[in-house]
Design an enzyme around this catalytic site. Sequence first.
Site, PDB file in Angstrom:
ATOM      1  N   LYS A  52       0.685  11.653  -5.160  1.00 49.28           N
ATOM      2  CA  LYS A  52       0.511  10.276  -5.640  1.00 49.28           C
ATOM      3  C   LYS A  52      -0.422  10.263  -6.849  1.00 49.28           C
ATOM      4  O   LYS A  52      -0.160   9.601  -7.857  1.00 49.28           O
ATOM      5  CB  LYS A  52      -0.031   9.390  -4.513  1.00 49.28           C
ATOM      6  CG  LYS A  52       1.013   9.119  -3.419  1.00 49.28           C
ATOM      7  CD  LYS A  52       0.410   8.534  -2.151  1.00 49.28           C
ATOM      8  CE  LYS A  52       1.480   8.395  -1.065  1.00 49.28           C
ATOM      9  NZ  LYS A  52       0.958   8.042   0.254  1.00 49.28           N
ATOM     10  N   GLN A  96      -4.531   6.362   3.140  1.00 53.06           N
ATOM     11  CA  GLN A  96      -3.482   7.204   3.721  1.00 53.06           C
ATOM     12  C   GLN A  96      -3.528   7.166   5.242  1.00 53.06           C
ATOM     13  O   GLN A  96      -4.592   7.263   5.860  1.00 53.06           O
ATOM     14  CB  GLN A  96      -3.640   8.649   3.200  1.00 53.06           C
ATOM     15  CG  GLN A  96      -2.531   9.580   3.596  1.00 53.06           C
ATOM     16  CD  GLN A  96      -1.174   9.261   2.963  1.00 53.06           C
ATOM     17  OE1 GLN A  96      -1.099   8.718   1.858  1.00 53.06           O
ATOM     18  NE2 GLN A  96      -0.096   9.575   3.655  1.00 53.06           N
ATOM     19  N   ASP A 119       0.624  -0.961  -0.263  1.00 54.55           N
ATOM     20  CA  ASP A 119       1.371  -0.428   0.887  1.00 54.55           C
ATOM     21  C   ASP A 119       2.143  -1.532   1.610  1.00 54.55           C
ATOM     22  O   ASP A 119       3.019  -1.231   2.429  1.00 54.55           O
ATOM     23  CB  ASP A 119       0.379   0.159   1.911  1.00 54.55           C
ATOM     24  CG  ASP A 119       0.338   1.669   1.894  1.00 54.55           C
ATOM     25  OD1 ASP A 119       1.363   2.284   1.567  1.00 54.55           O
ATOM     26  OD2 ASP A 119      -0.726   2.217   2.233  1.00 54.55           O
TER      27      ASP A 119
HETATM   28  N1  GUN Z   1       1.550   7.826   5.707  1.00 56.59           N
HETATM   29  C1  GUN Z   1       2.887   8.080   5.697  1.00 56.59           C
HETATM   30  N2  GUN Z   1       3.521   7.186   4.897  1.00 56.59           N
HETATM   31  C2  GUN Z   1       2.568   6.373   4.401  1.00 56.59           C
HETATM   32  C3  GUN Z   1       2.608   5.252   3.507  1.00 56.59           C
HETATM   33  O1  GUN Z   1       3.654   4.808   3.015  1.00 56.59           O
HETATM   34  N3  GUN Z   1       1.392   4.681   3.227  1.00 56.59           N
HETATM   35  C4  GUN Z   1       0.228   5.123   3.770  1.00 56.59           C
HETATM   36  N4  GUN Z   1      -0.908   4.485   3.453  1.00 56.59           N
HETATM   37  N5  GUN Z   1       0.163   6.149   4.607  1.00 56.59           N
HETATM   38  C5  GUN Z   1       1.335   6.767   4.903  1.00 56.59           C
END
Ligand code: GUN
Length: 295
Positions: A52, A96, A119
């Site tokens: 990311k 995350q 998110d």
């Molecule tokens: N862990 C797995 N997928 C995601 C996501 O789309 N966002 C976040 N914050 N954590 C994740």
Amino acid sequence: MSKLIDGRAIGEKVYVDLRHEIAELKSRGLTPGLAVVLVGDNPASRAYVRSKDKISRELGLHSVKLELPASTSQSELLARVEELNRDPAIHGILVQSPPPKQIDEAAIVRALDPRKDVDGFHPLNVAKLALEDPTGFVPCTPLGVLRLLRESEIDISGAHAVVLGRSMIVGKPLALLLMQKGTDATVTIVHSRTRDLSAITRSADILIAAIGQPNFVKAAHVREGVVIVDVGINRVEDATNERGYRLVGDVAFDEVAEKASSITPVPGGVGPMTIAMLMSNTVKACRGLCSGGCP
Ligand code: GUN
């Protein structure tokens, strides 16, 4: 043989559009800013956060990667989130998931400024999705799945879409998106307690697997001509691989591909689209926060 849905190529198309949007924002003195917070050292989470951050930088976004120790307390994490809420250079915040056990994830999500919740996990954004209010943020993976289906010209309207999994990150928001007016799928969610699961999955025109179990969907679960979207990214041990593991989806690819009309690979299907949608949500957040002018 089925047609492969190429998430990397479709993701690239998203980036072409985003690069133009980012250039236009920059010409007005605005640089979208994304903060990604990782608590602890889960290797898969670390890898996602690295990607990311790398892609944000490649696109010319202001990228902040905050890596906090596994021992971080709830109040320490809340304080960091509040700092990011106040930071005018940050328009999107992602914490995350999953965090370590001492962290109350729901409370952290509620502490986010919903205008920065790229998110789409904050209750206000969940409600906006259910209400079909386009000012909200939709979670990145479901958004990526929908974009994959649209770009692949899959006929969604009136189709029976079966979503395997009911998580707040994928299954539930994806079901809401697919049934929205204008998308118009007939949606069924199936999960670990569903009776006669394969009778339902065999009636799917579009089957989306998001249960986090390697190779769960077998040829017997699907009918000829089905469209398969595999959201699973599972690490399975593999001594022949130099990393000691390989990535597999929730779908037993080879046997299911024999019957499917289209199918996403793992890796290279949904994964790249999730990150592309995160970048898209960050640009949207910047536009939303800066509509009246940003410092
Ligand atoms: N862990 C797995 N997928 C995601 C996501 O789309 N966002 C976040 N914050 N954590 C994740």
